[in-house]
Design a protein around this motif. Sequence first.
Motif, PDB file in Angstrom:
ATOM      1  N   ALA A  35       0.753  -1.228  -0.011  1.00 54.52           N
ATOM      2  CA  ALA A  35      -0.039  -0.077  -0.045  1.00 54.52           C
ATOM      3  C   ALA A  35       0.953   1.130   0.020  1.00 54.52           C
ATOM      4  O   ALA A  35       0.710   2.268  -0.724  1.00 54.52           O
ATOM      5  CB  ALA A  35      -0.933  -0.102   1.254  1.00 54.52           C
ATOM      6  N   LYS A  36       2.007   1.155   0.912  1.00 48.62           N
ATOM      7  CA  LYS A  36       2.949   2.376   0.755  1.00 48.62           C
ATOM      8  C   LYS A  36       3.430   2.372  -0.544  1.00 48.62           C
ATOM      9  O   LYS A  36       3.473   3.718  -1.027  1.00 48.62           O
ATOM     10  CB  LYS A  36       3.961   2.271   1.841  1.00 48.62           C
ATOM     11  CG  LYS A  36       3.671   2.395   3.241  1.00 48.62           C
ATOM     12  CD  LYS A  36       4.737   1.890   4.146  1.00 48.62           C
ATOM     13  CE  LYS A  36       4.153   1.855   5.594  1.00 48.62           C
ATOM     14  NZ  LYS A  36       5.600   1.386   6.544  1.00 48.62           N
ATOM     15  N   ARG A  38       2.314   1.750  -3.659  1.00 48.95           N
ATOM     16  CA  ARG A  38       1.203   2.415  -4.663  1.00 48.95           C
ATOM     17  C   ARG A  38       0.847   3.489  -4.299  1.00 48.95           C
ATOM     18  O   ARG A  38       0.414   4.269  -5.061  1.00 48.95           O
ATOM     19  CB  ARG A  38       0.225   0.943  -4.669  1.00 48.95           C
ATOM     20  CG  ARG A  38       0.806  -0.110  -5.281  1.00 48.95           C
ATOM     21  CD  ARG A  38      -0.338  -1.281  -5.035  1.00 48.95           C
ATOM     22  NE  ARG A  38      -1.732  -0.919  -5.056  1.00 48.95           N
ATOM     23  CZ  ARG A  38      -2.656  -1.448  -4.377  1.00 48.95           C
ATOM     24  NH1 ARG A  38      -2.463  -2.704  -3.576  1.00 48.95           N
ATOM     25  NH2 ARG A  38      -3.881  -0.955  -4.772  1.00 48.95           N
ATOM     26  N   GLY A  39       0.530   3.727  -2.973  1.00 51.12           N
ATOM     27  CA  GLY A  39       0.025   5.051  -2.487  1.00 51.12           C
ATOM     28  C   GLY A  39      -1.392   5.210  -2.460  1.00 51.12           C
ATOM     29  O   GLY A  39      -2.067   6.278  -2.217  1.00 51.12           O
ATOM     30  N   THR A  40      -1.948   3.939  -2.601  1.00 51.45           N
ATOM     31  CA  THR A  40      -3.261   3.802  -2.309  1.00 51.45           C
ATOM     32  C   THR A  40      -3.489   2.782  -1.679  1.00 51.45           C
ATOM     33  O   THR A  40      -2.534   1.860  -1.191  1.00 51.45           O
ATOM     34  CB  THR A  40      -4.129   3.301  -3.803  1.00 51.45           C
ATOM     35  OG1 THR A  40      -3.547   2.353  -4.130  1.00 51.45           O
ATOM     36  CG2 THR A  40      -3.982   4.671  -4.415  1.00 51.45           C
ATOM     37  N   GLY A  41      -4.493   2.419  -0.958  1.00 52.24           N
ATOM     38  CA  GLY A  41      -4.773   1.518   0.293  1.00 52.24           C
ATOM     39  C   GLY A  41      -5.386   0.130  -0.160  1.00 52.24           C
ATOM     40  O   GLY A  41      -6.416  -0.130  -0.594  1.00 52.24           O
ATOM     41  N   ILE A  42      -4.905  -0.894   0.347  1.00 49.17           N
ATOM     42  CA  ILE A  42      -5.459  -2.220   0.907  1.00 49.17           C
ATOM     43  C   ILE A  42      -5.927  -1.717   2.094  1.00 49.17           C
ATOM     44  O   ILE A  42      -5.012  -1.325   2.728  1.00 49.17           O
ATOM     45  CB  ILE A  42      -4.680  -3.369   0.803  1.00 49.17           C
ATOM     46  CG1 ILE A  42      -3.993  -3.655  -0.610  1.00 49.17           C
ATOM     47  CG2 ILE A  42      -5.345  -4.655   1.313  1.00 49.17           C
ATOM     48  CD1 ILE A  42      -3.063  -4.873  -0.439  1.00 49.17           C
ATOM     49  N   CYS A 160      -6.152   4.517   2.946  1.00 50.16           N
ATOM     50  CA  CYS A 160      -5.898   5.185   1.833  1.00 50.16           C
ATOM     51  C   CYS A 160      -5.687   6.492   1.611  1.00 50.16           C
ATOM     52  O   CYS A 160      -6.278   7.506   2.258  1.00 50.16           O
ATOM     53  CB  CYS A 160      -6.737   4.855   0.747  1.00 50.16           C
ATOM     54  SG  CYS A 160      -6.400   5.067  -0.881  1.00 50.16           S
ATOM     55  N   VAL A 161      -4.588   7.000   0.684  1.00 45.92           N
ATOM     56  CA  VAL A 161      -4.187   8.373   0.829  1.00 45.92           C
ATOM     57  C   VAL A 161      -5.239   9.268   0.272  1.00 45.92           C
ATOM     58  O   VAL A 161      -5.261  10.574   0.432  1.00 45.92           O
ATOM     59  CB  VAL A 161      -2.960   8.688   0.286  1.00 45.92           C
ATOM     60  CG1 VAL A 161      -1.834   8.216   0.869  1.00 45.92           C
ATOM     61  CG2 VAL A 161      -2.846   8.119  -1.379  1.00 45.92           C
ATOM     62  N   MET A 167     -14.444  11.258   0.968  1.00 40.07           N
ATOM     63  CA  MET A 167     -15.113  11.849   2.084  1.00 40.07           C
ATOM     64  C   MET A 167     -15.811  13.318   1.572  1.00 40.07           C
ATOM     65  O   MET A 167     -17.056  13.617   2.045  1.00 40.07           O
ATOM     66  CB  MET A 167     -14.454  11.739   3.485  1.00 40.07           C
ATOM     67  CG  MET A 167     -14.164  10.416   3.966  1.00 40.07           C
ATOM     68  SD  MET A 167     -15.583   9.337   3.989  1.00 40.07           S
ATOM     69  CE  MET A 167     -16.588   9.997   5.269  1.00 40.07           C
ATOM     70  N   ARG A 168     -14.903  14.152   1.101  1.00 42.82           N
ATOM     71  CA  ARG A 168     -15.298  15.406   0.698  1.00 42.82           C
ATOM     72  C   ARG A 168     -16.594  15.153  -0.376  1.00 42.82           C
ATOM     73  O   ARG A 168     -17.010  16.347  -0.479  1.00 42.82           O
ATOM     74  CB  ARG A 168     -14.064  16.232  -0.012  1.00 42.82           C
ATOM     75  CG  ARG A 168     -13.459  16.689   1.292  1.00 42.82           C
ATOM     76  CD  ARG A 168     -12.293  18.168   0.642  1.00 42.82           C
ATOM     77  NE  ARG A 168     -11.928  17.639  -0.685  1.00 42.82           N
ATOM     78  CZ  ARG A 168     -10.479  17.255  -0.600  1.00 42.82           C
ATOM     79  NH1 ARG A 168     -10.121  16.677   0.534  1.00 42.82           N
ATOM     80  NH2 ARG A 168      -9.996  17.027  -1.663  1.00 42.82           N
ATOM     81  N   THR A 169     -16.515  14.359  -1.120  1.00 44.79           N
ATOM     82  CA  THR A 169     -17.441  14.115  -2.496  1.00 44.79           C
ATOM     83  C   THR A 169     -18.687  13.307  -1.757  1.00 44.79           C
ATOM     84  O   THR A 169     -19.525  12.940  -2.667  1.00 44.79           O
ATOM     85  CB  THR A 169     -17.001  13.193  -3.501  1.00 44.79           C
ATOM     86  OG1 THR A 169     -16.404  11.862  -3.321  1.00 44.79           O
ATOM     87  CG2 THR A 169     -15.898  14.262  -4.041  1.00 44.79           C
ATOM     88  N   GLY A 170     -18.840  13.070  -0.223  1.00 43.29           N
ATOM     89  CA  GLY A 170     -19.852  12.460  -0.018  1.00 43.29           C
ATOM     90  C   GLY A 170     -20.072  10.901  -0.395  1.00 43.29           C
ATOM     91  O   GLY A 170     -20.974  10.308  -0.695  1.00 43.29           O
ATOM     92  N   ARG A 171     -18.901  10.563  -0.559  1.00 44.70           N
ATOM     93  CA  ARG A 171     -18.572   8.995  -0.894  1.00 44.70           C
ATOM     94  C   ARG A 171     -19.337   8.653  -2.314  1.00 44.70           C
ATOM     95  O   ARG A 171     -19.799   7.419  -2.578  1.00 44.70           O
ATOM     96  CB  ARG A 171     -19.334   7.912   0.176  1.00 44.70           C
ATOM     97  CG  ARG A 171     -18.497   7.992   1.531  1.00 44.70           C
ATOM     98  CD  ARG A 171     -18.983   7.015   2.342  1.00 44.70           C
ATOM     99  NE  ARG A 171     -20.375   6.586   2.607  1.00 44.70           N
ATOM    100  CZ  ARG A 171     -20.689   5.941   3.542  1.00 44.70           C
ATOM    101  NH1 ARG A 171     -19.844   6.040   4.744  1.00 44.70           N
ATOM    102  NH2 ARG A 171     -22.066   5.914   3.974  1.00 44.70           N
ATOM    103  N   LYS A 172     -19.474   9.802  -3.132  1.00 41.67           N
ATOM    104  CA  LYS A 172     -19.786   9.421  -4.601  1.00 41.67           C
ATOM    105  C   LYS A 172     -18.597   9.329  -5.663  1.00 41.67           C
ATOM    106  O   LYS A 172     -18.738   8.760  -6.804  1.00 41.67           O
ATOM    107  CB  LYS A 172     -20.843  10.633  -4.742  1.00 41.67           C
ATOM    108  CG  LYS A 172     -22.132  10.715  -4.026  1.00 41.67           C
ATOM    109  CD  LYS A 172     -22.725  12.213  -4.388  1.00 41.67           C
ATOM    110  CE  LYS A 172     -23.844  12.085  -3.621  1.00 41.67           C
ATOM    111  NZ  LYS A 172     -24.702  13.386  -4.030  1.00 41.67           N
ATOM    112  N   HIS A 173     -17.409   9.976  -5.287  1.00 39.76           N
ATOM    113  CA  HIS A 173     -16.287   9.703  -6.423  1.00 39.76           C
ATOM    114  C   HIS A 173     -15.042   9.719  -5.572  1.00 39.76           C
ATOM    115  O   HIS A 173     -14.709  10.126  -4.339  1.00 39.76           O
ATOM    116  CB  HIS A 173     -16.206  11.120  -7.115  1.00 39.76           C
ATOM    117  CG  HIS A 173     -17.627  11.535  -7.725  1.00 39.76           C
ATOM    118  ND1 HIS A 173     -17.996  11.002  -8.800  1.00 39.76           N
ATOM    119  CD2 HIS A 173     -18.345  12.736  -7.383  1.00 39.76           C
ATOM    120  CE1 HIS A 173     -19.108  11.619  -9.255  1.00 39.76           C
ATOM    121  NE2 HIS A 173     -19.337  12.485  -8.385  1.00 39.76           N
TER     122      HIS A 173
END
Length: 236
Positions: A35-36, A38-42, A160-161, A167-173
């Motif tokens: 994850a580190k 790739r910069g995104t999270g499992i 995840c980074v 969260m700012r997109t209301g879990r839409k994007h």
Amino acid sequence: MKNTEVVGSKFVIQTANENHLHYAETICAEMEESAKKRGTGIAKRSPVYIMEKMVEGKAIIATTNTGEWVGFCYIETWEHGKFVANSGLIVNPDFRNSGMAKAIKQKAFELSRKKYPDAKIIGITTSLPVMKINSDLGYEPVTFSELPADDAFWKGCASCVNYDVLMRTGRKHCLCTGMMYNPDDHKKTETQAEKDTWDFLKESSLYERWMRIKQRILLRREERAKKKNAEAMLVH
């Protein structure tokens, strides 16, 4: 589904059990390291959580025939079994690009279908290879609104980074793509199902371009939000 499958003469892929508990710490450490890089999270999991999945018979593990750990994946359920996710797919760096990720994902998919035949099997990822594997299994891209509404499901993204974007997109994007295998869509004739299958190879170049555009748009929104916050702080 067979509980154990020997791949060639070198690898064994099977439903994990108590005999595999000693691999849990190694698996967690590799998940975190991957994850580190790739910069995104499992989603970050503890060795105890991984052990629980093994004991419950809700995980797939691959080893060499001499007992070296090769790869791992586990399944989770949401909304009382309405949704199933094949999560935490990880392959030992020494065995990557060997086809093991696809083989493990296939076994996890079979295990999910066996345990929860009516469930929708879901996943979110930024990885094109994982999308290709999912597509071959019958998954199709879906909007985030079609995924579980359960807060616990989305909490798995917290490490995840890009979580703040989500969260700012209301879990839409977000930068991830949601994918789903809906068993109801596969209760057709084989011919019709093949006709309706999303052609990943044909569409992947278009998808890559869309992902780049999507990333630029979301990052631009993020920069604007940071600038607005900075200006507000100066005013105060």
